[in-house]
Design a protein around this motif. Structure first.
Motif, mmCIF file in Angstrom:
data_model
loop_
_atom_site.group_PDB
_atom_site.id
_atom_site.type_symbol
_atom_site.label_atom_id
_atom_site.label_comp_id
_atom_site.label_asym_id
_atom_site.label_seq_id
_atom_site.Cartn_x
_atom_site.Cartn_y
_atom_site.Cartn_z
ATOM 1 N N LYS A 174 13.047 7.563 -4.553
ATOM 2 C CA LYS A 174 13.090 9.016 -4.406
ATOM 3 C C LYS A 174 14.562 9.405 -4.407
ATOM 4 C CE LYS A 174 11.440 12.838 -1.618
ATOM 5 N NZ LYS A 174 10.590 13.188 -0.455
ATOM 6 N N LEU A 175 14.948 10.205 -5.380
ATOM 7 C CA LEU A 175 16.341 10.563 -5.575
ATOM 8 C C LEU A 175 16.562 12.043 -5.318
ATOM 9 C CD1 LEU A 175 16.725 8.798 -9.033
ATOM 10 C CD2 LEU A 175 17.171 7.813 -6.782
ATOM 11 N N THR A 176 17.685 12.370 -4.700
ATOM 12 C CA THR A 176 18.130 13.759 -4.617
ATOM 13 C C THR A 176 19.113 13.940 -5.756
ATOM 14 O OG1 THR A 176 17.890 13.755 -2.220
ATOM 15 C CG2 THR A 176 19.250 15.498 -3.171
ATOM 16 N N VAL A 177 18.893 15.000 -6.557
ATOM 17 C CA VAL A 177 19.723 15.215 -7.740
ATOM 18 C C VAL A 177 20.261 16.636 -7.776
ATOM 19 C CG1 VAL A 177 18.537 13.473 -9.137
ATOM 20 C CG2 VAL A 177 17.707 15.812 -9.132
ATOM 21 N N THR A 178 21.386 16.797 -8.464
ATOM 22 C CA THR A 178 21.955 18.124 -8.689
ATOM 23 C C THR A 178 21.273 18.749 -9.902
ATOM 24 O OG1 THR A 178 23.672 17.345 -10.186
ATOM 25 C CG2 THR A 178 24.200 17.325 -7.820
ATOM 26 N N THR A 179 21.612 19.990 -10.190
ATOM 27 C CA THR A 179 21.031 20.661 -11.360
ATOM 28 C C THR A 179 21.429 19.990 -12.670
ATOM 29 O OG1 THR A 179 22.867 22.220 -11.343
ATOM 30 C CG2 THR A 179 20.831 22.916 -10.246
ATOM 31 N N SER A 180 22.530 19.236 -12.656
ATOM 32 C CA SER A 180 22.930 18.495 -13.858
ATOM 33 C C SER A 180 22.478 17.029 -13.794
ATOM 34 C CB SER A 180 24.437 18.597 -14.077
ATOM 35 O OG SER A 180 25.137 18.220 -12.928
ATOM 36 N N THR A 220 14.587 17.006 -5.696
ATOM 37 C CA THR A 220 14.275 15.576 -5.617
ATOM 38 C C THR A 220 13.455 15.145 -6.828
ATOM 39 O OG1 THR A 220 12.260 15.933 -4.338
ATOM 40 C CG2 THR A 220 14.292 15.531 -3.098
ATOM 41 N N VAL A 221 13.574 13.875 -7.139
ATOM 42 C CA VAL A 221 12.833 13.281 -8.250
ATOM 43 C C VAL A 221 12.288 11.948 -7.762
ATOM 44 C CG1 VAL A 221 12.984 12.398 -10.605
ATOM 45 C CG2 VAL A 221 14.361 14.348 -9.946
ATOM 46 N N GLU A 222 11.000 11.725 -7.965
ATOM 47 C CA GLU A 222 10.406 10.416 -7.694
ATOM 48 C C GLU A 222 10.408 9.670 -9.029
ATOM 49 O OE1 GLU A 222 8.700 9.099 -4.840
ATOM 50 O OE2 GLU A 222 8.934 10.836 -3.544
ATOM 51 N N VAL A 223 10.938 8.459 -9.020
ATOM 52 C CA VAL A 223 11.028 7.673 -10.250
ATOM 53 C C VAL A 223 10.522 6.266 -10.008
ATOM 54 C CG1 VAL A 223 12.999 8.973 -11.150
ATOM 55 C CG2 VAL A 223 13.401 6.920 -9.794
#
Length: 93
Positions: A55-61, A31-34
Motif C-alpha cells: 500500500k503506497l502513498t503517492v503524490t499527484t505525479s 493511496t494505491v494498493e499494488v
C-alpha cells in the motif's frame, strides 16, 4: 523511500529474479494498493507468480512518499527481502 526500493530490487536481483511486474489492484485519492509479481530464473514463469502486496502513498505525479501495511497480504508475506537488504553468499565457479 529510494533506499528501501533500491534494497528491495538489489535483493531481488541477487535472488536471480528475471521478471518483475507492478499491478495496481486498488486506487484511492492519495493511496494505491499494488502487487509486485516476480519470477525466479527459470525457463518460463509459472502462471501464478509469487507476489508482494503493498500500500503506497503517492503524490499527484505518482511519486511514492510512504509505504504502509497492505489491506490484504499475500500468502507468502512477509518475505525476508521486503524489510531490508539481505546478505548473499554465492559460490563461484
Amino acid at each position: 523511500m529510494q533506499k528501501r526500493y533500491r534494497d528491495l530490487f538489489r535483493s531481488l536481483h541477487a535472488l536471480h529474479v528475471t521478471e518483475v511486474d507492478y499491478k495496481i489492484t486498488e486506487r484511492g485519492k492519495t493511496t494505491v494498493e499494488v502487487e509486485l509479481a516476480y519470477c525466479f530464473s527459470q525457463a518460463s514463469c509459472p502462471k501464478e507468480k509469487p507476489r508482494i502486496a503493498q500500500k503506497l502513498t503517492v503524490t499527484t505525479s505518482n511519486v511514492i512518499t510512504a509505504l504502509a501495511e497492505p489491506s490484504h497480504r499475500t500468502d507468502l508475506q512477509p518475505t525476508p527481502w521486503e524489510a531490508g537488504g539481505l546478505v548473499f553468499a554465492q559460490e563461484s565457479g
